[in-house]
Motif scaffolding. Structure first.
Motif, short mmCIF file in Angstrom:
data_model
loop_
_atom_site.label_atom_id
_atom_site.label_comp_id
_atom_site.label_asym_id
_atom_site.label_seq_id
_atom_site.Cartn_x
_atom_site.Cartn_y
_atom_site.Cartn_z
N VAL A 112 -1.46 -5.08 -1.46
CA VAL A 112 -1.12 -4.06 -0.47
C VAL A 112 0.36 -4.17 -0.15
CG1 VAL A 112 -1.57 -3.17 1.84
CG2 VAL A 112 -3.43 -4.16 0.51
N LEU A 113 1.07 -3.06 -0.28
CA LEU A 113 2.48 -3.01 0.08
C LEU A 113 2.62 -2.19 1.35
CD1 LEU A 113 4.16 -2.35 -3.40
CD2 LEU A 113 3.64 -4.53 -2.29
N ASP A 114 3.24 -2.79 2.36
CA ASP A 114 3.49 -2.11 3.62
C ASP A 114 4.90 -1.53 3.56
OD1 ASP A 114 4.37 -1.60 6.30
OD2 ASP A 114 2.68 -2.79 7.01
N LEU A 115 5.01 -0.21 3.62
CA LEU A 115 6.30 0.47 3.45
C LEU A 115 6.86 1.00 4.76
CD1 LEU A 115 5.52 2.50 0.18
CD2 LEU A 115 6.32 0.15 0.43
N ALA A 116 6.33 0.58 5.89
CA ALA A 116 6.75 1.12 7.19
C ALA A 116 8.25 1.03 7.42
CB ALA A 116 6.00 0.41 8.32
N ASP A 117 8.89 -0.02 6.92
CA ASP A 117 10.31 -0.23 7.17
C ASP A 117 11.20 0.17 5.99
OD1 ASP A 117 9.74 -1.16 9.72
OD2 ASP A 117 9.52 -3.23 9.03
#
Length: 113
Positions: A55-60
């Motif tokens: 899972v890659l979190d791209l929020a930033d």
């Protein structure tokens, strides 16, 4: 049309929580021709870790050019070969529009902000 020169934020890849089963990785900054070669090897290493899901979190993530999109496609291919599911979460609106336009969200599950 003029473009202001701005200082670029470096792209970083940091594990959110190594203990999580989903193998979440948080990305931040600009994902471009300069940063992709620096972070892709680490993401590639994670695909070989034999986890069921990456899972890659791209929020930033503040910017993503074609180099970044291409990296996601290569990463998807590596995950598929390793029987690992790639998932993108907290995709920012601007990046989400690009992903939808290119139909990237048809290949890689995305959770949009």
């Amino acid at each position: 049309m003029t473009y202001a020169m701005t200082r670029r934020m470096p792209m970083t890849a940091a594990l959110v929580s190594p203990a999580m089963e989903d193998g979440a990785v948080k990305l931040s900054g600009e994902l471009d021709l300069d940063s992709v070669p620096r972070i892709e090897p680490e993401l590639t290493r994670l695909t070989a870790a034999s986890t069921p899901e990456l899972v890659l979190d791209l929020a930033d993530v503040t910017f993503c050019d074609s180099s970044g999109v291409t990296m996601f496609l290569r990463l998807h291919g590596r995950c598929t070969a390793a029987n690992t599911r790639l998932r993108l979460r907290s995709v920012p609106p601007r990046l989400g529009r690009v992903f939808r336009l290119l139909s990237l969200d048809q290949f890689i599950p995305c959770a949009f902000q």
